[in-house]
Design a protein around this motif. Structure first.
Motif, PDB file in Angstrom:
ATOM      1  N   ALA A  89       0.863  -1.170   0.000  1.00 59.66           N
ATOM      2  CA  ALA A  89       0.000   0.000   0.000  1.00 59.66           C
ATOM      3  C   ALA A  89       0.902   1.222   0.000  1.00 59.66           C
ATOM      4  N   TYR A  90       0.557   2.217  -0.811  1.00 61.16           N
ATOM      5  CA  TYR A  90       1.424   3.381  -0.952  1.00 61.16           C
ATOM      6  C   TYR A  90       0.847   4.562  -0.174  1.00 61.16           C
ATOM      7  N   LEU A  91       1.577   4.965   0.859  1.00 59.36           N
ATOM      8  CA  LEU A  91       1.196   6.110   1.665  1.00 59.36           C
ATOM      9  C   LEU A  91       1.740   7.383   1.014  1.00 59.36           C
ATOM     10  N   VAL A  92       0.908   8.395   0.919  1.00 61.67           N
ATOM     11  CA  VAL A  92       1.259   9.630   0.231  1.00 61.67           C
ATOM     12  C   VAL A  92       1.747  10.654   1.252  1.00 61.67           C
ATOM     13  N   GLY A  93       2.866  11.305   0.944  1.00 58.59           N
ATOM     14  CA  GLY A  93       3.414  12.233   1.919  1.00 58.59           C
ATOM     15  C   GLY A  93       4.240  13.350   1.324  1.00 58.59           C
ATOM     16  N   ASP A  94       4.825  14.142   2.222  1.00 59.10           N
ATOM     17  CA  ASP A  94       5.587  15.343   1.880  1.00 59.10           C
ATOM     18  C   ASP A  94       6.612  15.540   2.995  1.00 59.10           C
ATOM     19  N   HIS A  95       7.893  15.518   2.658  1.00 57.95           N
ATOM     20  CA  HIS A  95       8.926  15.608   3.700  1.00 57.95           C
ATOM     21  C   HIS A  95       9.558  16.994   3.806  1.00 57.95           C
ATOM     22  N   HIS A  96       8.878  18.040   3.297  1.00 59.35           N
ATOM     23  CA  HIS A  96       9.514  19.362   3.313  1.00 59.35           C
ATOM     24  C   HIS A  96       8.421  20.426   3.426  1.00 59.35           C
ATOM     25  N   ILE A  97       8.088  20.788   4.663  1.00 57.05           N
ATOM     26  CA  ILE A  97       6.989  21.715   4.937  1.00 57.05           C
ATOM     27  C   ILE A  97       7.413  22.649   6.077  1.00 57.05           C
ATOM     28  N   HIS A  98       7.067  23.924   5.965  1.00 57.37           N
ATOM     29  CA  HIS A  98       7.434  24.924   6.963  1.00 57.37           C
ATOM     30  C   HIS A  98       6.205  25.524   7.631  1.00 57.37           C
ATOM     31  N   SER A  99       6.399  26.053   8.830  1.00 59.86           N
ATOM     32  CA  SER A  99       5.340  26.737   9.573  1.00 59.86           C
ATOM     33  C   SER A  99       5.925  27.994  10.206  1.00 59.86           C
ATOM     34  N   ILE A 100       5.166  28.619  11.114  1.00 63.86           N
ATOM     35  CA  ILE A 100       5.662  29.831  11.772  1.00 63.86           C
ATOM     36  C   ILE A 100       6.861  29.557  12.669  1.00 63.86           C
ATOM     37  N   TYR A 101       7.281  28.318  12.788  1.00 61.37           N
ATOM     38  CA  TYR A 101       8.522  28.015  13.488  1.00 61.37           C
ATOM     39  C   TYR A 101       9.736  28.139  12.557  1.00 61.37           C
ATOM     40  N   SER A 102       9.484  28.545  11.311  1.00 59.77           N
ATOM     41  CA  SER A 102      10.546  28.964  10.386  1.00 59.77           C
ATOM     42  C   SER A 102      10.438  30.470  10.202  1.00 59.77           C
ATOM     43  N   HIS A 103      11.572  31.131  10.092  1.00 56.18           N
ATOM     44  CA  HIS A 103      11.579  32.596  10.064  1.00 56.18           C
ATOM     45  C   HIS A 103      10.945  33.172   8.805  1.00 56.18           C
ATOM     46  N   ASP A 104      10.848  32.374   7.716  1.00 58.83           N
ATOM     47  CA  ASP A 104      10.370  32.913   6.442  1.00 58.83           C
ATOM     48  C   ASP A 104       9.050  32.292   5.987  1.00 58.83           C
ATOM     49  N   ALA A 105       8.382  31.549   6.856  1.00 59.18           N
ATOM     50  CA  ALA A 105       7.078  30.972   6.527  1.00 59.18           C
ATOM     51  C   ALA A 105       5.999  31.690   7.331  1.00 59.18           C
ATOM     52  N   LYS A 106       4.720  31.400   7.057  1.00 64.29           N
ATOM     53  CA  LYS A 106       3.689  32.215   7.717  1.00 64.29           C
ATOM     54  C   LYS A 106       2.516  31.436   8.292  1.00 64.29           C
ATOM     55  N   TYR A 107       2.463  30.106   8.104  1.00 63.28           N
ATOM     56  CA  TYR A 107       1.283  29.376   8.552  1.00 63.28           C
ATOM     57  C   TYR A 107       1.498  28.696   9.899  1.00 63.28           C
ATOM     58  N   ARG A 108       0.427  28.615  10.661  1.00 62.48           N
ATOM     59  CA  ARG A 108       0.458  27.806  11.872  1.00 62.48           C
ATOM     60  C   ARG A 108       0.560  26.337  11.497  1.00 62.48           C
ATOM     61  N   LEU A 109       1.121  25.546  12.375  1.00 62.85           N
ATOM     62  CA  LEU A 109       1.270  24.124  12.102  1.00 62.85           C
ATOM     63  C   LEU A 109      -0.084  23.481  11.816  1.00 62.85           C
ATOM     64  N   LEU A 110      -1.105  23.875  12.549  1.00 60.24           N
ATOM     65  CA  LEU A 110      -2.423  23.290  12.348  1.00 60.24           C
ATOM     66  C   LEU A 110      -2.977  23.620  10.968  1.00 60.24           C
ATOM     67  N   GLN A 111      -2.664  24.776  10.422  1.00 59.47           N
ATOM     68  CA  GLN A 111      -3.081  25.076   9.055  1.00 59.47           C
ATOM     69  C   GLN A 111      -2.429  24.112   8.071  1.00 59.47           C
ATOM     70  N   GLN A 112      -1.156  23.827   8.287  1.00 59.12           N
ATOM     71  CA  GLN A 112      -0.459  22.895   7.387  1.00 59.12           C
ATOM     72  C   GLN A 112      -1.019  21.483   7.508  1.00 59.12           C
ATOM     73  N   THR A 113      -1.235  21.018   8.723  1.00 56.23           N
ATOM     74  CA  THR A 113      -1.727  19.646   8.874  1.00 56.23           C
ATOM     75  C   THR A 113      -3.158  19.523   8.368  1.00 56.23           C
ATOM     76  N   ASN A 114      -3.972  20.544   8.551  1.00 52.78           N
ATOM     77  CA  ASN A 114      -5.340  20.484   8.030  1.00 52.78           C
ATOM     78  C   ASN A 114      -5.357  20.408   6.513  1.00 52.78           C
ATOM     79  N   HIS A 115      -4.501  21.192   5.861  1.00 50.82           N
ATOM     80  CA  HIS A 115      -4.449  21.124   4.401  1.00 50.82           C
ATOM     81  C   HIS A 115      -3.838  19.808   3.930  1.00 50.82           C
TER      82      HIS A 115
END
Length: 573
Positions: A89-115
């Motif tokens: 079974a092939y699980l779909v993923g993404d190993h490179h995502i930023h949130s407001i814990y990066s100085h140049d990103a703008k989303y809350r972690l929950l916004q990223q996980t919800n999307h």
């Protein structure tokens, strides 16, 4: 709700019988079909150690042809499972995502996980940029608490904590670990001791190159001594600035092959050249650069662009990735969003309280919705780029094991729902091998590649129904370690078969004879929507239908879609 009693892991939504099929997205339908075909569904996915090879779907295309399996062959009974016969079974993923814990990103972690959940991801990695605020101001610890809350609230989404490492003398890399009591400590210790940005190790010197190797070996030691249940690293956007030289990439791989397993075959920022949005100079992946005094001088100018959205190292048949595979050593490619700022999104950066900055807080202030589209070049996790990892169980360690093993294929724009690849000897070989694996074959024996493709059945995130039009079989000789570790050419690698599959309907299987084995080789696959194909960078004799670059500012990613598999190796004995 079904769970695995030993670990209390909840089934992914597409494997849960309580979730109606009409509520699944296209890849969920495809993965559920795989489980059904394997004779497993529901809790069986968690309970079994291997998925048995099931019969073909009733929806398969039964058309005849020399390159297509007969109905009898496709529907023959499955062999007993001996550890190699499993379908994954092939699980779909993404190993490179930023949130407001990066100085140049703008989303809350929950916004990223919800999307991520919205767009059908099963797993994701939060890879924050190295920063003293992240490591020293408790940013990493605070993020870890948010990650743990998401894990508890949505167990169907596997959320890893990671880091975007600034490699000494080179570019960036994803570093991430399996959940455990030391995950924050491991990442912050690594960040403070080995990060180029924090320790001012940018200069391309031999000493800094050795520091990068020492850092990878340190990660390997943490895995060996049990500090980290598991840890992986992959090079990010390797050609973007031309500063990841071939010998450095080989050195990272060889320092700890079980840790440094590959690179982004396609970078994020795929929306950077949407016409009328990203500006007149935008290139997919934000690869609008030129050589600098830090760049390795052996790269051609073509290396600084993307081709069908893929990095030059991957997109060039007979190029750098192939030259590494020709050594016979594993090195895999992935695809991801690198999400910082989503195209057309209206969220605005939050404002720092007076007297504070990122280093003092370890995070940025929460964003707010401005109601007006803001600058951005990225897609949400899973919206455009997808990395598919073959597993037999649902869990963090299983995803990491699948990545390490190379059971990985990638696509853009939901080009296909699924691809299953098997390479078999023509004598009795009911199992064969799949992506990332090796097949030992006596010289003179014949082998055949079997490729089963499930086309997209639903519209993608752009509202289009993508259509796979071409499939290329790429083959190269395995010639062993190179004498010149800066070589980026694999002269024996080329496209050996090209298929027009634009008229296929439903799931179909290609049976592709590769002939008698006279030497060791590898084989990989590439597919496209057929919209922007032409002679590859090393000429039509090597690659007659390869991906193309685009003119600046005119790179609509939704009408130039590609999919790549990782290779299968054949060892001639």
């Amino acid at each position: 709700m079904s769970t695995d009693e030993s670990s209390d892991r909840i089934l992914p939504y597409w494997a849960d019988p309580e979730v109606p099929e009409q509520s699944l997205d296209a890849q969920g339908v495809s993965r559920r079909g795989l489980l059904r075909g394997a004779g497993l569904f529901g809790a069986g996915f968690l309970a079994t150690s291997a998925l048995g090879a099931g019969t073909a779907s009733a929806a398969e295309d039964d058309s005849d042809g020399v390159d297509t399996l007969s109905a009898e062959e496709r529907h023959r009974p499955s062999p007993p499972d001996n550890g190699r016969s499993g379908r994954y079974a092939y699980l779909v993923g993404d190993h490179h995502i930023h949130s407001i814990y990066s100085h140049d990103a703008k989303y809350r972690l929950l916004q990223q996980t919800n999307h991520a959940a919205q767009y059908g991801l099963d797993w994701m990695v939060a890879t924050e940029h190295s920063n003293f605020g992240h490591a020293n101001a408790a940013g990493a610890s605070r993020e870890n608490q948010e990650i743990k809350a998401v894990r508890a609230a949505n167990p169907r989404l596997l959320v890893f904590q990671g880091l975007e490492w600034y490699i000494p003398s080179a570019e960036h890399a994803t570093v991430f670990t399996a959940p455990g009591p030391h995950e924050v400590d491991l990442l912050t210790r690594f960040e403070l001791a080995h990060d180029s940005k924090l320790n001012k190790l940018d200069d391309p010197t031999a000493a800094n190159e050795q520091r990068a190797i020492a850092a990878i070996k340190w990660l390997a030691e943490q895995r060996r001594n049990g500090t980290a249940p598991d840890v992986l690293a992959l090079a990010n956007h390797p050609s973007r600035l031309g500063i990841d030289s071939p010998h450095e990439i080989r050195a990272w791989r060889d320092a700890a092959p079980e840790i440094f397993i590959g690179m982004e075959g396609a970078p994020g920022s795929q929306g950077a050249a949407i016409p009328g949005w990203g500006g007149p100079n935008g290139i997919r992946g934000e690869y609008q650069n030129s050589p600098s005094d830090r760049s390795w001088p052996g790269f051609p100018l073509e290396a600084y662009r993307t081709y069908g959205g893929f990095d030059w190292m991957t997109a060039t048949v007979g190029g750098l990735w192939d030259s590494m595979l020709a050594e016979g050593k594993p090195f895999w490619v992935t695809s991801n969003s690198d999400n910082h700022r989503t195209v057309f999104d209206t969220w605005h950066d939050g404002d720092y309280p007076p007297g504070t900055d990122f280093d003092s807080l370890g995070r940025k202030p929460d964003p707010y919705d401005s109601g007006t589209p803001q600058p951005g070049s990225d897609f949400w996790p899973g919206q455009f780029s997808r990395t598919h990892v073959g597993v037999t169980r649902f869990g963090y360690r299983e995803v990491m094991a699948g990545l390490r093993a190379g059971r990985v294929w990638v696509d853009h724009g939901q080009l296909i729902d699924g691809i299953e690849v098997r390479l078999r000897r023509d004598d009795f070989d009911p199992c064969g091998v799949t992506l990332g694996e090796r097949l030992r074959v006596r010289r003179g024996h014949r082998v055949t590649l079997e490729v089963r493709i499930t086309p997209s059945t639903r519209r993608n995130a752009h509202g289009m129904l993508p259509k796979l039009a071409t499939l290329d079989v790429i083959k190269g000789a395995v010639t062993g370690p190179v004498a010149d570790r800066d070589t980026w050419r694999a002269p024996d690698t080329k496209v050996v078969q090209h298929f027009d599959v634009s008229d296929r309907r439903g799931t179909f299987t290609l049976r592709i004879p590769l002939g008698r084995v006279d030497r060791s080789f590898y084989v990989r696959l590439r597919g496209s929507d057929g919209n922007h194909n032409g002679p590859g960078l090393l000429g039509a004799a090597v690659d007659p239908h390869g991906p193309q670059t685009h003119t600046p500012g005119s790179g609509d990613p939704w009408i130039d879609l590609w999919a790549y598999t990782n290779p299968i190796f054949v060892d001639a004995v």
